[in-house]
Structure formats: structure tokens, C-alpha cells
Design a protein around this motif. Structure first.
Motif, mmCIF file in Angstrom:
data_model
loop_
_atom_site.group_PDB
_atom_site.id
_atom_site.type_symbol
_atom_site.label_atom_id
_atom_site.label_comp_id
_atom_site.label_asym_id
_atom_site.label_seq_id
_atom_site.Cartn_x
_atom_site.Cartn_y
_atom_site.Cartn_z
ATOM 1 N N LEU A 169 0.848 -1.197 0.000
ATOM 2 C CA LEU A 169 0.000 0.000 0.000
ATOM 3 C C LEU A 169 0.886 1.251 0.000
ATOM 4 O O LEU A 169 0.651 2.200 -0.759
ATOM 5 C CB LEU A 169 -0.914 -0.012 1.239
ATOM 6 N N ALA A 170 1.925 1.216 0.840
ATOM 7 C CA ALA A 170 2.840 2.366 0.922
ATOM 8 C C ALA A 170 3.519 2.583 -0.434
ATOM 9 O O ALA A 170 3.608 3.719 -0.925
ATOM 10 C CB ALA A 170 3.875 2.125 2.016
ATOM 11 N N ASP A 171 3.972 1.480 -1.059
ATOM 12 C CA ASP A 171 4.613 1.600 -2.381
ATOM 13 C C ASP A 171 3.661 2.225 -3.395
ATOM 14 O O ASP A 171 4.047 3.075 -4.195
ATOM 15 C CB ASP A 171 5.016 0.214 -2.925
ATOM 16 N N GLU A 172 2.425 1.759 -3.361
ATOM 17 C CA GLU A 172 1.434 2.240 -4.338
ATOM 18 C C GLU A 172 1.182 3.728 -4.146
ATOM 19 O O GLU A 172 1.119 4.493 -5.111
ATOM 20 C CB GLU A 172 0.132 1.436 -4.186
ATOM 21 N N LEU A 173 1.037 4.159 -2.884
ATOM 22 C CA LEU A 173 0.804 5.583 -2.623
ATOM 23 C C LEU A 173 1.996 6.413 -3.097
ATOM 24 O O LEU A 173 1.831 7.498 -3.663
ATOM 25 C CB LEU A 173 0.534 5.801 -1.132
ATOM 26 N N GLU A 174 3.168 5.852 -2.886
ATOM 27 C CA GLU A 174 4.405 6.512 -3.347
ATOM 28 C C GLU A 174 4.349 6.704 -4.872
ATOM 29 O O GLU A 174 4.637 7.777 -5.382
ATOM 30 C CB GLU A 174 5.577 5.601 -2.976
ATOM 31 N N ARG A 175 3.971 5.644 -5.563
ATOM 32 C CA ARG A 175 3.914 5.709 -7.042
ATOM 33 C C ARG A 175 2.859 6.729 -7.505
ATOM 34 O O ARG A 175 3.085 7.496 -8.428
ATOM 35 C CB ARG A 175 3.549 4.324 -7.618
ATOM 36 N N ILE A 176 1.719 6.709 -6.834
ATOM 37 C CA ILE A 176 0.646 7.637 -7.217
ATOM 38 C C ILE A 176 1.111 9.077 -7.007
ATOM 39 O O ILE A 176 0.885 9.958 -7.846
ATOM 40 C CB ILE A 176 -0.643 7.337 -6.404
ATOM 41 N N ALA A 177 1.797 9.301 -5.877
ATOM 42 C CA ALA A 177 2.292 10.658 -5.585
ATOM 43 C C ALA A 177 3.297 11.082 -6.654
ATOM 44 O O ALA A 177 3.256 12.213 -7.153
ATOM 45 C CB ALA A 177 2.922 10.693 -4.200
ATOM 46 N N ALA A 178 4.186 10.146 -7.038
ATOM 47 C CA ALA A 178 5.201 10.464 -8.053
ATOM 48 C C ALA A 178 4.538 10.827 -9.383
ATOM 49 O O ALA A 178 5.063 11.637 -10.148
ATOM 50 C CB ALA A 178 6.142 9.271 -8.217
ATOM 51 N N ARG A 179 3.393 10.237 -9.657
ATOM 52 C CA ARG A 179 2.664 10.550 -10.901
ATOM 53 C C ARG A 179 1.882 11.860 -10.778
ATOM 54 O O ARG A 179 1.201 12.269 -11.711
ATOM 55 C CB ARG A 179 1.630 9.448 -11.190
ATOM 56 N N GLY A 180 1.883 12.429 -9.589
ATOM 57 C CA GLY A 180 1.132 13.677 -9.366
ATOM 58 C C GLY A 180 -0.366 13.445 -9.248
ATOM 59 O O GLY A 180 -1.161 14.340 -9.544
ATOM 60 N N GLU A 181 -0.754 12.223 -8.822
ATOM 61 C CA GLU A 181 -2.190 11.930 -8.767
ATOM 62 C C GLU A 181 -2.726 11.766 -7.347
ATOM 63 O O GLU A 181 -3.819 11.226 -7.159
ATOM 64 C CB GLU A 181 -2.475 10.643 -9.550
ATOM 65 N N LEU A 182 -1.958 12.219 -6.382
ATOM 66 C CA LEU A 182 -2.390 12.058 -4.998
ATOM 67 C C LEU A 182 -3.736 12.736 -4.745
ATOM 68 O O LEU A 182 -4.536 12.277 -3.920
ATOM 69 C CB LEU A 182 -1.317 12.655 -4.076
ATOM 70 N N ASN A 183 -3.976 13.809 -5.512
ATOM 71 C CA ASN A 183 -5.247 14.521 -5.322
ATOM 72 C C ASN A 183 -6.457 13.713 -5.794
ATOM 73 O O ASN A 183 -7.593 14.111 -5.579
ATOM 74 C CB ASN A 183 -5.211 15.881 -6.044
ATOM 75 N N ARG A 184 -6.212 12.579 -6.455
ATOM 76 C CA ARG A 184 -7.337 11.725 -6.882
ATOM 77 C C ARG A 184 -7.603 10.592 -5.906
ATOM 78 O O ARG A 184 -8.575 9.863 -6.039
ATOM 79 C CB ARG A 184 -7.070 11.107 -8.283
ATOM 80 N N VAL A 185 -6.720 10.413 -4.914
ATOM 81 C CA VAL A 185 -6.930 9.296 -3.959
ATOM 82 C C VAL A 185 -7.865 9.754 -2.860
ATOM 83 O O VAL A 185 -7.573 10.675 -2.112
ATOM 84 C CB VAL A 185 -5.588 8.840 -3.328
ATOM 85 N N LYS A 186 -9.011 9.089 -2.746
ATOM 86 C CA LYS A 186 -10.009 9.505 -1.764
ATOM 87 C C LYS A 186 -10.219 8.460 -0.671
ATOM 88 O O LYS A 186 -10.641 8.794 0.429
ATOM 89 C CB LYS A 186 -11.364 9.733 -2.471
ATOM 90 N N LEU A 187 -9.963 7.200 -1.021
ATOM 91 C CA LEU A 187 -10.454 6.151 -0.126
ATOM 92 C C LEU A 187 -9.538 4.931 -0.128
ATOM 93 O O LEU A 187 -8.989 4.567 -1.165
ATOM 94 C CB LEU A 187 -11.829 5.735 -0.666
ATOM 95 N N ILE A 188 -9.390 4.342 1.074
ATOM 96 C CA ILE A 188 -8.761 3.019 1.192
ATOM 97 C C ILE A 188 -9.831 2.132 1.834
ATOM 98 O O ILE A 188 -10.365 2.474 2.901
ATOM 99 C CB ILE A 188 -7.518 3.077 2.108
#
Ligand SMILES: Cc1ncc(COP(=O)(O)O)c(C=O)c1O
Length: 431
Positions: A169-188
């Protein structure tokens, strides 16, 4: 208007997103194949349903005209005040404390038509098309349908015998942040106890970690953890784990969804959510558009059951019944599969499901030879495990050689015969 244009039905995008849900196919299979022993149906055992208790409760509720009129009237959008307060006491008992320690008020409890309605409302108020929801995989396949239905992107995080892999999960969030898409993550989304379908509970350490991670990555906007604790009360061994919700000291990150469907009656269909304060109004606004309040009579019935302690007694009996059915089913699987050491299954400590894994090469999907021969020839049905994985992304995460077996509905002899037929069907594929 030409005849052709006039006859064309133009559905919304959401109708298309919601199409072809596996749940409808499975239900239809059950109806079309009446001679089949279904280890697929996730329904509760009819014998556990509180028939006499509900009769008594209804009599009590309806015997006084004033109370009866109140119960038969519309309620409010968030649900009956009395039951919301009773839910807090119930939650305090489950958390092993008192209401004052919970750190939430009754106005943060929203009663829903089963927890399913709450899950749907939350998806609606949090997720725009393209927003991201991270889920443990496998997970509750009906919620995957809900996510599809709002056009969300569902990202699967593999799990092991302790539940969702927090490192991944941590790796995935890291990847999403690197893509600049953290603002699209709403829910786990996690099913914390005796997960449907895997039967596995998220370990205590990981409960803390998932909350910490959500808070840490809530830099662009809040990332909520949706804890679906539908099976929390169906525990047959071991000590209860503290909820994921209990690790959220600020009460601003975890949404707790629970239901009385499994422990009491799905026909009564009362669920509830304990929400971070900012989500109460949006969820109630959405619910106001949908039903401006779930069935009030049912809420009053449950209120009486909880208040009088009869609910708690009932749950004990329910657990006893399921414990012996689980034991009988596990024993039958051990006997019937003894010559198939390449087949493994999880021994669940609660819930309604046994999660079985076959050798990699044996597919279990609706179109697989195994599913077809199990249903048509051996007369036994299971839920293909692949339904528990999001279909459109993370193709590498999807396992196609697993199945969910339910010991909820069948009586003991049905479970034994079901295990025998299933072993015969699997043996045929392997030999
Ligand atoms: C994991 C999980 N969550 C939620 C639900 C919804 O149940 P209900 O709407 O009856 O509360 C179910 C039902 O099977 C479930 O398995």
C-alpha cells in the motif's frame, strides 16, 4: 421524431458503469440450477433467523397505539435518535469501553438500509469519475461493483494471511504521488474482520499502519479509510481485535461501516456508519435524495432488541450455530480433499466463508471448465475467486485459481455433500 430515434433508450454513463454485475449472474445461476448445492450464496442461515424474537418485539412495539404510530410513521434521514444512541452503546461494548470514551456523538451515527447503502452513499459523495480507491485484494466484490458504478479507478493491494499488505500500500501511494495523482486518492477500503471472501482479518499492527499511512498521505486532501466491519460480530474463536476505527484517535480519517444483517436479520436490513464529522451532512444529503430515511419500523425493532439485551443473547446463539457449521465444513473438506494435497484453504476464525486456492493452472471463473462441470455435472456451485479482484486494472494481481465457499446457508449434511461434490469436480480437473 423518427420511429427509430423514439425507440432508442439512451442510458446514463452511470447505468453503463453499473452494468453486468456478477452478483446478478450468480443469483440467476442459483435460480436456474435448483438441484445444485450452493456453496456460493452468501446469505445467512435461515435457522439462525430470530423468528420468535422478532414476533415478540413487533408485538411489544405495536401493542401500544402511540408507540405503534410512531414506529409506523416516517423517521428522519439519519435514522431514529433512540437507535443511534443505542448503536453507540453497542459500539462501546464491542470496543471494550464506555460511550464517553468513544469520542463521537450520536449525531455522527447514520443508520442505513443495510451497510450496503452506506457504502454506496460514501462512494457517491467521495468519488468523482477517475478518482482512486485502494482496496485489499481479494475483497467484497459487490463493493467493487459500486466503485465501477461511480466510474472510480480501483487499485488492488494484494493481501496475505494478515490482510492487506501495508508495505505494498505504501509503495502504491508513493507511485501515485510520483505521478502527481495524490489529489485523486479519496479512499482506502478494508473489510477488517473475517473478510468476504478470504475469511482473513487485518492484523492489529496493520490496523494502526493503515490509519497512519492514510494520515501521512493526506497532503492534498483527506484520504479516508473505509472500514467495513460487516462480519465483526460473527467470531467463533480468538480474542476480538480493536477496530481500525479505534486507531484513529482524531476520529477524522476512518469511516466505520457495520450491519445487523449478519448477526440478526438481513430482512430487517439495518446497517450503520460512524462518520468523521465532515461527512455526516454530505451522506445525509445524498440519503435525503434517495430515501430521506431507512425503514423506521425496523430501526425501532432493533432498538428494542438492543436495549433489552435480547440482541446480544441472539448473537451468542448465532455464533454457536455457525461455529459448529464451520467446524463440520472444515472437517468435511479435510476428508474429501485428503488425496489432493495441492489444494489449500484458509481456516476462518469467524464470518461465513472458506477461501480455497487450487494449483495455478486450474481456473475457477464462470467460463472455466471447472465451474461449468461443477454446476452442470457435479451439481455444486462456488463463487469464482477472481470476482474479488478489480477487473480493469492490476491484471498481475488477479488470481484466477481461487474460490469462495460459504458455510452460511447449507445445513451440515449439505455442507458435507457439497464438499464431496466439489472435491470430485476438482479431482476431475487435476487428474
Ligand atoms: C463485506 C460486506 N460488506 C457489506 C455487506 C452488506 O450487507 P448489508 O447491506 O446487508 O448490511 C456485505 C453483505 O454480504 C458484505 O459481505
Amino acid at each position: 421524431m423518427s420511429e427509430e430515434t423514439a425507440s432508442r433508450v439512451c442510458l446514463s454513463q452511470r447505468a453503463h458503469w453499473a452494468a453486468e454485475q456478477a452478483i446478478s449472474f450468480l443469483m440467476a445461476q442459483g435460480v436456474e440450477n435448483r438441484d445444485v448445492i450452493s456453496l456460493a450464496a452468501g446469505l445467512v442461515d435461515e435457522q439462525t433467523l430470530p423468528v420468535a424474537l422478532c414476533r415478540d418485539l413487533l408485538n411489544e412495539l405495536l401493542s401500544d397505539d402511540r408507540t405503534a404510530r410512531g414506529a409506523l410513521q416516517y423517521g428522519t434521514t439519519p435514522g431514529a435518535e433512540a437507535l443511534r444512541s443505542e448503536v453507540l452503546k453497542h459500539l462501546a461494548r464491542l470496543e471494550g469501553g464506555i460511550v464517553d470514551d468513544l469520542g463521537v456523538a450520536a449525531d455522527q451515527v447514520v443508520l442505513s438500509t443495510g451497510s450496503q447503502q452506506l457504502l454506496t452513499s460514501l462512494a457517491d459523495v467521495l468519488l468523482d469519475p477517475g478518482d482512486i480507491c485502494l482496496v485489499s485484494a481479494p475483497t467484497y466484490f459487490v463493493f467493487l461493483g459500486v466503485l465501477n458504478g461511480v466510474g472510480a479507478r480501483t487499485v488492488a493491494i494484494p493481501s496475505d494471511d494478515q490482510g492487506m499488505r501495508i508495505d505494498l500500500l505504501a509503495d502504491e501511494l508513493e507511485r501515485i504521488a510520483a505521478r502527481g495523482e495524490l489529489n485523486r486518492v479519496k479512499l482506502i477500503y478494508v473489510v477488517s474482520d473475517f473478510e468476504n471472501p478470504s475469511g482473513i482479518s487485518l492484523s492489529a499492527a496493520r490496523r494502526q499502519q493503515v490509519v497512519d499511512l492514510a494520515k501521512r498521505w493526506s497532503t492534498e486532501q483527506r484520504i479516508f479509510v473505509l472500514e467495513d466491519a460487516a462480519y465483526r460480530e460473527l467470531r467463533y474463536e480468538g480474542e476480538p481485535l480493536p477496530s481500525v476505527w479505534s486507531f484513529d484517535q482524531d476520529r477524522d480519517t476512518v469511516i466505520l461501516a457495520q450491519t445487523f444483517s449478519k448477526s440478526f436479520s438481513p430482512g430487517v436490513r439495518v446497517g450503520f456508519g460512524v462518520l468523521p464529522r465532515e461527512l455526516v451532512a454530505p451522506v445525509c444529503n445524498r440519503k435525503g435524495n434517495e430515501d430521506f430515511g431507512s425503514a423506521h419500523l425496523n430501526q425501532q425493532l432493533l432498538n428494542l432488541a438492543l436495549k433489552s439485551g435480547r440482541y446480544q443473547q441472539h448473537v451468542q446463539q448465532v455464533c454457536q450455530g455457525y461455529r459448529s457449521k464451520r467446524d463440520a465444513f472444515l472437517a468435511a473438506l479435510a476428508t474429501e480433499f485428503r488425496d489432493l494435497p495441492e489444494v489449500h484453504w484458509v481456516h476462518p476464525k469467524g464470518g461465513l466463508y472458506v477461501w480455497m486456492t487450487l494449483p495455478d493452472a486450474v481456473a475457477t471463473g464462470f467460463n472455466s471448465t471447472l465451474f461449468q462441470s461443477a454446476v452442470k455435472e457435479h451439481k455444486v456451485m462456488f463463487v469464482p475467486g477472481e470476482l474479488g479482484y478489480p477487473s480493469t486494472r492490476n491484471e498481475d494481481v488477479v488470481c484466477r485459481n481461487q474460490m469462495r465457499l460459504s458455510f452460511g446457508v447449507q445445513p451440515v449434511d449439505g455442507l458435507q455433500e457439497g464438499a464431496r461434490r466439489l472435491a470430485a469436480a476438482v479431482r476431475q480437473q487435476l487428474r
